[in-house]
Motif scaffolding. Structure first.
Motif, mmCIF file in Angstrom:
data_model
loop_
_atom_site.group_PDB
_atom_site.id
_atom_site.type_symbol
_atom_site.label_atom_id
_atom_site.label_comp_id
_atom_site.label_asym_id
_atom_site.label_seq_id
_atom_site.Cartn_x
_atom_site.Cartn_y
_atom_site.Cartn_z
ATOM 1 N N MET A 9 16.093 -3.380 10.381
ATOM 2 C CA MET A 9 15.703 -2.545 9.245
ATOM 3 C C MET A 9 15.069 -3.403 8.149
ATOM 4 O O MET A 9 15.625 -3.608 7.076
ATOM 5 C CB MET A 9 16.924 -1.795 8.706
ATOM 6 C CG MET A 9 16.567 -0.643 7.804
ATOM 7 S SD MET A 9 15.351 0.480 8.470
ATOM 8 C CE MET A 9 16.328 1.501 9.485
ATOM 9 N N SER A 10 13.863 -3.863 8.426
ATOM 10 C CA SER A 10 13.126 -4.679 7.461
ATOM 11 C C SER A 10 12.420 -3.769 6.465
ATOM 12 O O SER A 10 12.366 -2.554 6.634
ATOM 13 C CB SER A 10 12.099 -5.543 8.203
ATOM 14 O OG SER A 10 11.124 -4.704 8.793
ATOM 15 N N LYS A 11 11.845 -4.384 5.450
ATOM 16 C CA LYS A 11 11.102 -3.621 4.443
ATOM 17 C C LYS A 11 9.936 -2.867 5.087
ATOM 18 O O LYS A 11 9.648 -1.729 4.718
ATOM 19 C CB LYS A 11 10.605 -4.550 3.342
ATOM 20 C CG LYS A 11 10.048 -3.824 2.149
ATOM 21 C CD LYS A 11 9.770 -4.785 0.989
ATOM 22 C CE LYS A 11 9.344 -3.993 -0.230
ATOM 23 N NZ LYS A 11 9.156 -4.844 -1.389
ATOM 24 N N ALA A 12 9.292 -3.482 6.077
ATOM 25 C CA ALA A 12 8.181 -2.829 6.777
ATOM 26 C C ALA A 12 8.647 -1.605 7.556
ATOM 27 O O ALA A 12 7.866 -0.704 7.836
ATOM 28 C CB ALA A 12 7.503 -3.822 7.714
ATOM 29 N N TYR A 14 11.712 0.284 6.612
ATOM 30 C CA TYR A 14 12.341 1.315 5.793
ATOM 31 C C TYR A 14 11.444 1.920 4.726
ATOM 32 O O TYR A 14 11.641 3.076 4.341
ATOM 33 C CB TYR A 14 13.676 0.851 5.204
ATOM 34 C CG TYR A 14 13.626 -0.178 4.116
ATOM 35 C CD1 TYR A 14 13.253 0.152 2.819
ATOM 36 C CD2 TYR A 14 14.018 -1.487 4.356
ATOM 37 C CE1 TYR A 14 13.235 -0.796 1.809
ATOM 38 C CE2 TYR A 14 14.005 -2.438 3.353
ATOM 39 C CZ TYR A 14 13.616 -2.087 2.079
ATOM 40 O OH TYR A 14 13.606 -3.013 1.075
ATOM 41 N N VAL A 15 10.451 1.213 4.233
ATOM 42 C CA VAL A 15 9.566 1.778 3.210
ATOM 43 C C VAL A 15 8.775 2.973 3.751
ATOM 44 O O VAL A 15 8.765 4.035 3.122
ATOM 45 C CB VAL A 15 8.649 0.697 2.590
ATOM 46 C CG1 VAL A 15 7.543 1.320 1.755
ATOM 47 C CG2 VAL A 15 9.474 -0.260 1.744
#
Length: 186
Positions: A9-12, A14-15
């Motif tokens: 669940m990286s920023k790429a 979840y955003v």
């Protein structure tokens, strides 16, 4: 691999999911509200509910609300049934992973870690079918009981679920400290 959550669940990841959720919710809101404002309303304009719940607003309409109910049913499938299905399947994977842990102590620890989250999910998603999926009462006295039940269910999934959420009570000490400060001042 449920324990690799922080890596997966990286920023790429979840955003876009969060943005997509906000956009989809906004579109649903616009559809529901645009249909509701076209209704003629007559009689008492008091919403008999704790919040401005769409069903409570629609009960005040003096016209046929079948198109509103169809759009809400479609939205419920998209925004409720599909996510619940994904949550259910993911929890089956988590359960099978936990059951594969060789030691009883390890399984117990894993279950205790997941049980608080699972309780919140069951309480939140378990009350929604009672709110939106129950038959409407034809008895005028039953309608009053139904309105009270609607309010209590709404209160339950809106307030009790938040109180049960362990994230707000265990992982965020600043929130807990702020709550104690507010209570001390009053």
């Amino acid at each position: 691999h449920p324990l690799r959550y922080p890596v997966v669940m990286s920023k790429a990841a979840y955003v876009p999911m969060a943005a997509g959720s906000w956009v989809a919710g906004g579109v649903n809101f616009l559809v529901q509200v645009s249909l509701a404002v076209q209704l003629p309303f007559c009689g008492d304009s008091t919403i008999n509910h704790f919040t401005c719940e769409m069903l409570a607003v629609l009960k005040l309409g003096c016209a046929d609300i079948s198109i509103n109910m169809v759009s809400m049913a479609v939205a419920n499938v998209i925004f409720l049934a599909v996510p619940v299905l994904f949550i259910f399947v993911s929890h089956i994977f988590i359960l099978t992973t936990i059951l594969r842990i060789p030691s009883a102590e390890g399984r117990k620890k894993a279950f205790s870690t997941c049980s608080a989250h699972l309780t919140v999910v069951v309480v939140f998603y378990g009350t929604i079918p009672f709110m939106y999926g129950k038959p409407k009462s034809k008895d005028p006295l039953g309608a009053d009981k139904q309105d009270l039940a609607d309010k209590l269910i709404s209160l339950f999934y809106g307030v009790v679920t938040s109180m049960l959420n362990p994230k707000g009570h265990h992982e965020e000490p600043d929130q807990s400290e702020a709550l104690h400060t507010v209570i001390a001042r009053s």
